[in-house]
Scaffold this motif. Structure first.
Motif, PDB file in Angstrom:
ATOM      1  N   GLU A   1     -24.249 -22.029   1.455  1.00  0.00           N
ATOM      2  CA  GLU A   1     -22.881 -21.554   1.279  1.00  0.00           C
ATOM      3  C   GLU A   1     -21.891 -22.257   2.217  1.00  0.00           C
ATOM      4  OE1 GLU A   1     -22.161 -19.777  -1.198  1.00  0.00           O
ATOM      5  OE2 GLU A   1     -23.998 -18.719  -1.755  1.00  0.00           O
ATOM      6  N   SER A   2     -22.182 -22.288   3.501  1.00  0.00           N
ATOM      7  CA  SER A   2     -21.234 -22.877   4.456  1.00  0.00           C
ATOM      8  C   SER A   2     -21.044 -24.376   4.248  1.00  0.00           C
ATOM      9  CB  SER A   2     -21.667 -22.579   5.888  1.00  0.00           C
ATOM     10  OG  SER A   2     -21.590 -21.190   6.154  1.00  0.00           O
ATOM     11  N   PRO A   3     -22.119 -25.166   4.130  1.00  0.00           N
ATOM     12  CA  PRO A   3     -21.903 -26.602   3.900  1.00  0.00           C
ATOM     13  C   PRO A   3     -21.134 -26.903   2.620  1.00  0.00           C
ATOM     14  CG  PRO A   3     -24.167 -26.193   4.590  1.00  0.00           C
ATOM     15  CD  PRO A   3     -23.551 -24.848   4.312  1.00  0.00           C
ATOM     16  N   ASN A   4     -21.276 -26.050   1.597  1.00  0.00           N
ATOM     17  CA  ASN A   4     -20.659 -26.316   0.296  1.00  0.00           C
ATOM     18  C   ASN A   4     -19.371 -25.535   0.069  1.00  0.00           C
ATOM     19  OD1 ASN A   4     -22.707 -28.150  -0.540  1.00  0.00           O
ATOM     20  ND2 ASN A   4     -24.048 -26.404  -0.957  1.00  0.00           N
ATOM     21  N   ALA A   5     -18.795 -25.000   1.125  1.00  0.00           N
ATOM     22  CA  ALA A   5     -17.529 -24.271   0.999  1.00  0.00           C
ATOM     23  C   ALA A   5     -16.473 -25.161   0.351  1.00  0.00           C
ATOM     24  CB  ALA A   5     -17.060 -23.817   2.381  1.00  0.00           C
ATOM     25  N   GLY A   6     -15.741 -24.579  -0.589  1.00  0.00           N
ATOM     26  CA  GLY A   6     -14.712 -25.328  -1.297  1.00  0.00           C
ATOM     27  C   GLY A   6     -15.208 -26.016  -2.549  1.00  0.00           C
ATOM     28  N   LEU A   7     -16.506 -26.137  -2.693  1.00  0.00           N
ATOM     29  CA  LEU A   7     -17.089 -26.693  -3.920  1.00  0.00           C
ATOM     30  C   LEU A   7     -17.384 -25.515  -4.839  1.00  0.00           C
ATOM     31  CD1 LEU A   7     -19.398 -29.334  -2.200  1.00  0.00           C
ATOM     32  CD2 LEU A   7     -17.219 -29.763  -3.382  1.00  0.00           C
ATOM     33  N   ASP A   8     -16.284 -24.959  -5.364  1.00  0.00           N
ATOM     34  CA  ASP A   8     -16.329 -23.646  -6.009  1.00  0.00           C
ATOM     35  C   ASP A   8     -16.473 -23.777  -7.514  1.00  0.00           C
ATOM     36  OD1 ASP A   8     -16.057 -22.573  -3.498  1.00  0.00           O
ATOM     37  OD2 ASP A   8     -13.883 -22.322  -3.657  1.00  0.00           O
ATOM     38  N   PHE A   9     -17.697 -24.008  -7.926  1.00  0.00           N
ATOM     39  CA  PHE A   9     -18.064 -24.116  -9.328  1.00  0.00           C
ATOM     40  C   PHE A   9     -19.546 -23.775  -9.415  1.00  0.00           C
ATOM     41  CE2 PHE A   9     -17.328 -28.277  -7.273  1.00  0.00           C
ATOM     42  CZ  PHE A   9     -18.646 -28.677  -7.063  1.00  0.00           C
ATOM     43  N   PRO A  10     -20.088 -23.607 -10.608  1.00  0.00           N
ATOM     44  CA  PRO A  10     -21.513 -23.245 -10.707  1.00  0.00           C
ATOM     45  C   PRO A  10     -22.421 -24.376 -10.221  1.00  0.00           C
ATOM     46  CG  PRO A  10     -20.338 -22.758 -12.756  1.00  0.00           C
ATOM     47  CD  PRO A  10     -19.425 -23.606 -11.925  1.00  0.00           C
ATOM     48  N   TRP A  11     -23.454 -23.985  -9.463  1.00  0.00           N
ATOM     49  CA  TRP A  11     -24.487 -24.905  -9.007  1.00  0.00           C
ATOM     50  C   TRP A  11     -25.800 -24.520  -9.692  1.00  0.00           C
ATOM     51  CZ3 TRP A  11     -24.476 -28.411  -4.523  1.00  0.00           C
ATOM     52  CH2 TRP A  11     -23.191 -28.633  -4.007  1.00  0.00           C
ATOM     53  N   LEU A  12     -26.281 -25.380 -10.584  1.00  0.00           N
ATOM     54  CA  LEU A  12     -27.566 -25.140 -11.238  1.00  0.00           C
ATOM     55  C   LEU A  12     -28.668 -25.539 -10.258  1.00  0.00           C
ATOM     56  CD1 LEU A  12     -26.845 -26.681 -14.765  1.00  0.00           C
ATOM     57  CD2 LEU A  12     -26.253 -24.418 -13.883  1.00  0.00           C
ATOM     58  N   MET A  13     -29.438 -24.556  -9.792  1.00  0.00           N
ATOM     59  CA  MET A  13     -30.393 -24.787  -8.722  1.00  0.00           C
ATOM     60  C   MET A  13     -31.819 -24.866  -9.248  1.00  0.00           C
ATOM     61  SD  MET A  13     -28.228 -25.058  -6.335  1.00  0.00           S
ATOM     62  CE  MET A  13     -29.272 -25.181  -4.873  1.00  0.00           C
ATOM     63  N   VAL A  14     -32.558 -25.844  -8.721  1.00  0.00           N
ATOM     64  CA  VAL A  14     -33.948 -26.124  -9.091  1.00  0.00           C
ATOM     65  C   VAL A  14     -34.840 -25.742  -7.907  1.00  0.00           C
ATOM     66  CG1 VAL A  14     -35.562 -27.943  -9.799  1.00  0.00           C
ATOM     67  CG2 VAL A  14     -33.141 -28.074 -10.494  1.00  0.00           C
ATOM     68  N   LEU A  15     -36.016 -25.214  -8.178  1.00  0.00           N
ATOM     69  CA  LEU A  15     -36.970 -24.896  -7.110  1.00  0.00           C
ATOM     70  C   LEU A  15     -37.762 -26.140  -6.706  1.00  0.00           C
ATOM     71  CD1 LEU A  15     -38.377 -21.455  -8.292  1.00  0.00           C
ATOM     72  CD2 LEU A  15     -37.131 -21.889  -6.153  1.00  0.00           C
ATOM     73  N   GLY A  16     -37.869 -26.380  -5.384  1.00  0.00           N
ATOM     74  CA  GLY A  16     -38.654 -27.493  -4.863  1.00  0.00           C
ATOM     75  C   GLY A  16     -39.883 -27.026  -4.125  1.00  0.00           C
ATOM     76  N   ASN A  17     -40.699 -27.977  -3.683  1.00  0.00           N
ATOM     77  CA  ASN A  17     -41.932 -27.612  -2.987  1.00  0.00           C
ATOM     78  C   ASN A  17     -41.654 -26.916  -1.654  1.00  0.00           C
ATOM     79  OD1 ASN A  17     -41.107 -30.490  -2.509  1.00  0.00           O
ATOM     80  ND2 ASN A  17     -42.697 -30.416  -0.931  1.00  0.00           N
ATOM     81  N   HIS A  18     -40.590 -27.331  -0.942  1.00  0.00           N
ATOM     82  CA  HIS A  18     -40.270 -26.663   0.318  1.00  0.00           C
ATOM     83  C   HIS A  18     -39.789 -25.231   0.091  1.00  0.00           C
ATOM     84  CE1 HIS A  18     -40.686 -29.727   3.522  1.00  0.00           C
ATOM     85  NE2 HIS A  18     -40.571 -30.578   2.509  1.00  0.00           N
ATOM     86  N   ASP A  19     -39.237 -24.959  -1.064  1.00  0.00           N
ATOM     87  CA  ASP A  19     -38.778 -23.608  -1.383  1.00  0.00           C
ATOM     88  C   ASP A  19     -39.937 -22.658  -1.659  1.00  0.00           C
ATOM     89  OD1 ASP A  19     -36.010 -24.460  -1.354  1.00  0.00           O
ATOM     90  OD2 ASP A  19     -36.413 -25.434  -3.274  1.00  0.00           O
ATOM     91  N   ASN A  20     -41.125 -23.202  -1.825  1.00  0.00           N
ATOM     92  CA  ASN A  20     -42.324 -22.421  -2.161  1.00  0.00           C
ATOM     93  C   ASN A  20     -43.425 -22.588  -1.116  1.00  0.00           C
ATOM     94  OD1 ASN A  20     -41.980 -21.334  -5.156  1.00  0.00           O
ATOM     95  ND2 ASN A  20     -41.118 -23.387  -5.131  1.00  0.00           N
ATOM     96  N   SER A  21     -43.040 -22.766   0.138  1.00  0.00           N
ATOM     97  CA  SER A  21     -44.016 -23.066   1.187  1.00  0.00           C
ATOM     98  C   SER A  21     -44.852 -21.853   1.570  1.00  0.00           C
ATOM     99  CB  SER A  21     -43.295 -23.578   2.440  1.00  0.00           C
ATOM    100  OG  SER A  21     -42.595 -24.768   2.168  1.00  0.00           O
ATOM    101  N   SER A  22     -46.081 -22.141   2.030  1.00  0.00           N
ATOM    102  CA  SER A  22     -46.944 -21.087   2.575  1.00  0.00           C
ATOM    103  C   SER A  22     -47.165 -21.341   4.052  1.00  0.00           C
ATOM    104  CB  SER A  22     -48.272 -21.007   1.805  1.00  0.00           C
ATOM    105  OG  SER A  22     -48.977 -22.240   1.863  1.00  0.00           O
TER     106      SER A  22
END
Length: 360
Positions: free
Chosen positions: A110-131
């Motif tokens: 949110e903070s780094p992308n402030a002002g980029l106010d439109f939809p962000w289609l987000m994909v899951l990566g391997n780091h997002d699923n870490s154990s």
């Protein structure tokens, strides 16, 4: 001990047990999409038939490198606004979020992308699923925290682990098919969780959904969005030879089969991150006319990493850059697709349009 960057043993075991028991999990498929929280207004999708897409990947570090790239994105957005963005995974480094209210969402998205106010289609990566180790992809249930975050943010769009979006919704110029290849490419294969296995319920349902969604799509352009690439000249390598390995399944052989059977020849483009580089690759005979773009340099570059696969894969390329940060811009109309690659100089703060060409 649980905190924002580590995962507790008890939580890991509880999550693994939940999956193994076949419990119903939130937001796994489009049929189970997460609803938006009461009172939250999401940014609107564009209604124009001219679409300006911001492509970024592997961004979620919260470091000055991510901020430098985002600053350049803001400059471009002020001059010629983006319609929407796609974030190609590894959204929360190094190990993904611990919950849908983890402060890392604010610090690394949110903070780094402030002002980029439109939809962000987000994909899951391997780091997002870490154990256990960041990026091992070994706790797939963890990625559901990012799906649940869809209810909490106006810009973060991830109603499910896989989904599609038509732009505009009526008479679409483009349809994005956002896919979850993590069960097929994890460094820790889900051998004790049948739900996530290669031919388990999750992947079987995703395959059937994708085949139907692509076949029924009225869009002029069809774009698959994945974290792991099909073709890749960088250190991570092509699907089926990830990391230069011959050992299945961690070489991504099952991911290659998924691409071969369900994506190549059916979509015009594959957009992927994972490799921290910028690549515009040429279609191959194997890709059946589908063009691979790799865009994973929004916060890290290959130049700062060990060369796991030094020779690369040697795919023909229109453009390759492995040492500079950057992002891509795709302009789509009913009759054309134009691509611009922007590199960012961290030291000087400047930006360069390193590549610009009509691709279709």
């Amino acid at each position: 001990m649980n905190n924002d960057s580590t995962i507790g043993r008890r939580g890991f075991l509880a999550g693994a047990a939940t999956v193994a028991a076949g419990a119903s999990l939130v937001g796994l498929s489009p049929a189970e999409a997460v609803p938006v929280a009461a009172g939250l207004t999401k940014f609107d999708f564009p209604t124009d038939r001219s679409v300006r897409l911001l492509i970024t990947g592997d961004a979620g570090t919260g470091t000055r490198t991510q901020w430098a790239v985002a600053d350049t994105m803001r400059d471009y957005h002020r001059r010629e606004p983006f319609s929407l963005a796609v974030g190609l995974g590894d959204n929360i480094y190094e190990s993904g979020p611990n919950s849908a209210v983890d402060v890392q969402f604010a610090e690394k998205f949110e903070s780094p992308n402030a002002g980029l106010d439109f939809p962000w289609l987000m994909v899951l990566g391997n780091h997002d699923n870490s154990s256990v180790l960041g990026g091992d992809g070994g706790w797939l249930l963890r990625g559901n925290n990012e799906v649940e975050y869809h209810a909490n943010s106006p810009r973060w769009w991830m109603p499910s682990r896989y989904y599609s979006v038509r732009v505009p919704e009526q008479h679409p110029v483009v349809e994005f098919f956002v896919l979850d290849v993590n069960p097929l490419a994890s460094y820790v294969p889900p051998i004790f969780a049948p739900y996530w296995e290669v031919d388990g319920q999750f992947m079987s349902e995703q395959r059937a959904w994708l085949d139907r969604a692509v076949a029924e799509s009225p869009a002029t352009w069809k774009i698959a969005c994945t974290h792991h690439p099909y073709l890749n000249n960088g250190p991570h390598g092509d699907a089926g030879r990830y990391e230069g390995l011959s050992v299945a399944p961690i070489n991504g052989i099952h991911a290659k089969q998924f691409f071969d059977d369900h994506i190549v020849g059916n979509c015009h483009f594959i957009l992927s991150g994972h490799d921290h580089s910028l690549q515009v690759l040429e279609p191959t005979a194997a890709s059946k006319g589908t063009r691979q773009l790799v865009c994973g340099a929004a916060a890290k570059t290959v130049a700062a990493e060990p060369k796991l696969n030094p020779g690369g894969s040697g795919n023909a390329a229109l453009f390759e850059n492995y040492h500079e940060l950057g992002f891509m811009i795709m302009d789509l109309t009913a009759s054309s697709v134009d691509l611009t690659v922007v590199t960012v100089d961290l030291a000087g703060g400047g930006a360069t349009e390193a590549f610009a060409r009509r691709l279709a």
